[in-house]
Design a protein around this motif. Structure first.
Motif, PDB file in Angstrom:
ATOM      1  N   UNK A  59       0.873  -1.248  -0.104  1.00 15.10           N
ATOM      2  CA  UNK A  59       0.071  -0.068   0.132  1.00 15.10           C
ATOM      3  C   UNK A  59       0.793   1.307   0.109  1.00 15.10           C
ATOM      4  N   UNK A  60       2.037   1.178   0.503  1.00  9.97           N
ATOM      5  CA  UNK A  60       2.789   2.497   0.789  1.00  9.97           C
ATOM      6  C   UNK A  60       3.530   2.509  -0.541  1.00  9.97           C
ATOM      7  N   UNK A  61       3.920   1.728  -1.602  1.00 10.13           N
ATOM      8  CA  UNK A  61       4.181   1.585  -2.968  1.00 10.13           C
ATOM      9  C   UNK A  61       3.080   2.408  -3.669  1.00 10.13           C
ATOM     10  N   UNK A  62       1.799   1.657  -3.366  1.00 10.77           N
ATOM     11  CA  UNK A  62       0.790   2.357  -4.115  1.00 10.77           C
ATOM     12  C   UNK A  62       0.650   3.695  -3.996  1.00 10.77           C
ATOM     13  N   UNK A  63       0.768   4.332  -2.897  1.00 11.58           N
ATOM     14  CA  UNK A  63       0.272   5.543  -2.451  1.00 11.58           C
ATOM     15  C   UNK A  63       1.709   6.552  -3.332  1.00 11.58           C
ATOM     16  N   UNK A  64       2.844   5.933  -3.083  1.00 11.72           N
ATOM     17  CA  UNK A  64       3.905   6.824  -3.691  1.00 11.72           C
ATOM     18  C   UNK A  64       4.185   6.779  -5.109  1.00 11.72           C
ATOM     19  N   UNK A  69      -4.971  10.718  -8.505  1.00 13.06           N
ATOM     20  CA  UNK A  69      -6.404  10.194  -8.202  1.00 13.06           C
ATOM     21  C   UNK A  69      -6.360   8.943  -7.373  1.00 13.06           C
ATOM     22  N   UNK A  70      -5.670   7.990  -7.662  1.00 11.69           N
ATOM     23  CA  UNK A  70      -5.678   6.749  -6.770  1.00 11.69           C
ATOM     24  C   UNK A  70      -5.038   7.120  -5.434  1.00 11.69           C
ATOM     25  N   UNK A  71      -4.097   7.830  -5.395  1.00 13.57           N
ATOM     26  CA  UNK A  71      -3.492   8.106  -4.155  1.00 13.57           C
ATOM     27  C   UNK A  71      -4.531   8.878  -3.098  1.00 13.57           C
ATOM     28  N   UNK A  72      -5.407   9.617  -3.817  1.00 12.96           N
ATOM     29  CA  UNK A  72      -6.157  10.391  -2.996  1.00 12.96           C
ATOM     30  C   UNK A  72      -7.490   9.575  -2.514  1.00 12.96           C
ATOM     31  N   UNK A  73      -7.826   8.912  -3.437  1.00 14.01           N
ATOM     32  CA  UNK A  73      -8.848   7.879  -2.951  1.00 14.01           C
ATOM     33  C   UNK A  73      -8.250   7.094  -1.786  1.00 14.01           C
ATOM     34  N   UNK A  86      -4.236   4.585  11.774  1.00 15.63           N
ATOM     35  CA  UNK A  86      -3.111   4.583  12.531  1.00 15.63           C
ATOM     36  C   UNK A  86      -1.787   3.827  11.725  1.00 15.63           C
ATOM     37  N   UNK A  87      -2.227   3.140  10.688  1.00 19.20           N
ATOM     38  CA  UNK A  87      -0.974   2.338  10.178  1.00 19.20           C
ATOM     39  C   UNK A  87      -0.386   3.094   9.413  1.00 19.20           C
ATOM     40  N   UNK A  88      -0.806   4.320   8.550  1.00 16.77           N
ATOM     41  CA  UNK A  88      -0.085   5.283   7.725  1.00 16.77           C
ATOM     42  C   UNK A  88      -0.199   6.595   8.338  1.00 16.77           C
ATOM     43  N   UNK A  89       0.227   6.585   9.516  1.00 16.51           N
ATOM     44  CA  UNK A  89      -0.021   8.174  10.277  1.00 16.51           C
ATOM     45  C   UNK A  89       1.083   8.859   9.796  1.00 16.51           C
ATOM     46  N   UNK A  90       2.358   8.087   9.517  1.00 15.22           N
ATOM     47  CA  UNK A  90       3.427   8.903   9.252  1.00 15.22           C
ATOM     48  C   UNK A  90       3.313   9.610   7.996  1.00 15.22           C
ATOM     49  N   UNK A  91       2.557   9.144   6.804  1.00 14.89           N
ATOM     50  CA  UNK A  91       2.239   9.706   5.502  1.00 14.89           C
ATOM     51  C   UNK A  91       1.119  10.406   5.522  1.00 14.89           C
ATOM     52  N   UNK A  92       0.078  10.148   6.484  1.00 15.76           N
ATOM     53  CA  UNK A  92      -0.981  11.065   6.177  1.00 15.76           C
ATOM     54  C   UNK A  92      -1.014  12.269   6.991  1.00 15.76           C
ATOM     55  N   UNK A  93      -0.189  12.213   8.209  1.00 12.96           N
ATOM     56  CA  UNK A  93      -0.208  13.640   9.091  1.00 12.96           C
ATOM     57  C   UNK A  93       1.190  13.782   9.435  1.00 12.96           C
ATOM     58  N   UNK A  94       2.226  13.963   8.746  1.00 11.76           N
ATOM     59  CA  UNK A  94       3.475  14.290   9.004  1.00 11.76           C
ATOM     60  C   UNK A  94       3.831  15.473   9.960  1.00 11.76           C
ATOM     61  N   UNK A  95       2.968  16.501  10.009  1.00 10.75           N
ATOM     62  CA  UNK A  95       3.350  17.430  10.778  1.00 10.75           C
ATOM     63  C   UNK A  95       2.784  17.171  11.990  1.00 10.75           C
ATOM     64  N   UNK A  96       1.831  16.386  12.555  1.00 10.55           N
ATOM     65  CA  UNK A  96       1.462  15.750  13.775  1.00 10.55           C
ATOM     66  C   UNK A  96       2.267  14.972  14.453  1.00 10.55           C
ATOM     67  N   UNK A  97       2.990  14.158  13.516  1.00  5.94           N
ATOM     68  CA  UNK A  97       4.145  13.159  14.019  1.00  5.94           C
ATOM     69  C   UNK A  97       5.543  14.009  14.483  1.00  5.94           C
ATOM     70  N   UNK A  98       5.619  15.283  13.618  1.00  4.34           N
ATOM     71  CA  UNK A  98       6.996  15.819  13.952  1.00  4.34           C
ATOM     72  C   UNK A  98       6.439  16.781  15.317  1.00  4.34           C
ATOM     73  N   UNK A  99       5.243  17.380  15.681  1.00  5.10           N
ATOM     74  CA  UNK A  99       5.243  17.635  16.997  1.00  5.10           C
ATOM     75  C   UNK A  99       5.259  16.768  18.004  1.00  5.10           C
ATOM     76  N   UNK A 100       4.851  15.507  17.882  1.00  6.03           N
ATOM     77  CA  UNK A 100       4.969  14.742  18.824  1.00  6.03           C
ATOM     78  C   UNK A 100       6.364  14.191  19.113  1.00  6.03           C
ATOM     79  N   UNK A 101       7.170  14.114  18.087  1.00  5.35           N
ATOM     80  CA  UNK A 101       8.587  13.859  18.213  1.00  5.35           C
ATOM     81  C   UNK A 101       9.322  14.592  18.771  1.00  5.35           C
ATOM     82  N   UNK A 102       9.139  16.064  18.874  1.00  6.86           N
ATOM     83  CA  UNK A 102       9.474  17.041  19.279  1.00  6.86           C
ATOM     84  C   UNK A 102       9.542  17.091  20.852  1.00  6.86           C
ATOM     85  N   UNK A 103       7.979  16.799  21.307  1.00  2.99           N
ATOM     86  CA  UNK A 103       7.690  16.752  22.717  1.00  2.99           C
ATOM     87  C   UNK A 103       8.332  15.638  23.332  1.00  2.99           C
TER      88      UNK A 103
END
Length: 362
Positions: A59-64, A69-73, A86-103
């Motif tokens: 799925x990660x290769x399919x997204x990248x 259109x397929x990636x957005x769907x 939660x499986x693709x949190x690092x690809x979907x919400x990179x900004x939120x992951x960065x904030x949590x890593x800083x904390x």
């Protein structure tokens, strides 16, 4: 309309060539191709390599690598509540992951990902919230482990404070005897290391110095013929120096005006001997005892007729308690007070007469 029955069975059951020709047009496979016996596709194994031109199964290769259109769907599908986002949190919400890593980095004391390496002074300035083994150093977490019942501790501290203030400031309260003695008199207890001797030999020296002044005990050990007398002298000097440095004993009765002359008084000791006390800060050996220690070695003891025994080499320690002559004065006064409080001695006890009878009972 199509038939689900295999064409070979239909061909076998055909009665005429015309029927067979009609059924050939209804077969699933064209006449030019031969139908395989197995329904599964052949797989390459052992020497074959994966075909890079095949469609991506990850799925990660399919997204990248897939189209926009397929990636957005796919992303919108994964973000829905029916799927697991939660499986693709690092690809979907990179900004939120960065904030949590800083904390997390701030809590663990490590370098934050968006900053450069910290200097030694900056690392020391950062508060440490975790130990090496992963224990929490947060004040609330430590309080929960050290103080499991805060209300009970508050009640106990309040009770102790009230008791201390009551005993110390109340005009009608009396200070406990042991507390008054510990506050006004100085005591030092010293224990020597294990000495290479036995209890039977060292106990005589301990009894010899018990009750004497430190100077008199040193003189006794100086002229003693015993081998351990030198060790006892060394331990007495060490105890005397510790008492002077740590407890301030034996420094004389120095007052603010500089008058060091104190009146002498005659006191009687516990053993019945009388002595004159001038300087009440003078030290004496109140107690002296010995303790049996571990065996140092076991040596063979060869005897007659080819026999052999084992000799144990014992070890013993010497303990002394140093006090000042002020304690002797206090003990003498307490004994005299008890004597006066007893009253005159009578031969027969002075008790009331009870159980009188009209006749003799003897």
């Amino acid at each position: 309309m199509s038939l689900s029955m295999p064409s070979r069975r239909l061909v076998r059951g055909a009665a005429s060539p015309a029927t067979a020709t009609a059924l050939q047009s209804l077969t699933l496979h064209p006449p030019s191709q031969s139908r395989p016996l197995s329904t599964t596709t052949p797989q390459k194994w052992f020497w074959s390599k994966k075909d890079s031109s095949s469609s991506p199964t990850n799925l990660k290769d399919a997204i990248t690598t897939g189209t926009a259109t397929a990636r957005k769907s796919l992303i919108s599908k994964l973000q829905s509540r029916s799927e697991a986002p939660a499986i693709f949190e690092d690809e979907v919400a990179p900004q939120q992951i960065a904030v949590e890593a800083k904390e997390e980095a701030a809590l663990s004391g490590e370098n934050p990902p968006d900053q450069g390496p910290l200097t030694a002074s900056q690392k020391r300035a950062q508060p440490k919230t975790f130990t090496r083994l992963g224990g929490s150093l947060v004040k609330e977490a430590l309080a929960r482990s050290v103080n499991p019942d805060p209300q009970a501790r508050i009640r106990w501290e309040r009770k102790m404070a009230i008791r201390q203030v009551t005993n110390g400031t109340d005009a009608y309260s009396v200070e406990p005897r042991l507390s008054r003695i510990a506050r006004t008199e100085r005591v030092l207890k010293s224990k020597s290391p294990w000495l290479p001797t036995s209890v039977k030999k060292l106990v005589h020296l301990a009894r010899q110095i018990q009750g004497k002044n430190v100077e008199d005990a040193l003189v006794q050990m100086k002229y003693s013929k015993k081998k351990m007398a030198a060790e006892v002298t060394t331990q007495l000097k060490i105890a005397r120096d510790l008492a002077i440095v740590e407890r301030g004993m034996g420094l004389g009765n120095s007052k603010e005006g500089g008058d060091k002359t104190t009146p002498k008084m005659e006191i009687q000791r516990k053993d019945g001997k009388w002595m004159t006390v001038g300087d009440q800060t003078k030290m004496y050996i109140a107690e002296a005892w010995v303790n049996k220690g571990p065996l140092r070695a076991r040596n063979p003891d060869y005897r007659a007729r080819g026999r052999m025994f084992l000799k144990d080499s014992p070890s013993t320690s010497l303990s002394v308690v140093l006090k000042e002559h002020k304690t002797l004065v206090r003990e003498h006064q307490e004994r005299e007070y008890r004597k006066k409080k007893q009253g005159p001695w009578v031969h027969l006890p002075d008790r009331p007469i009870t159980a009188q009878r009209a006749h003799y009972s003897w």
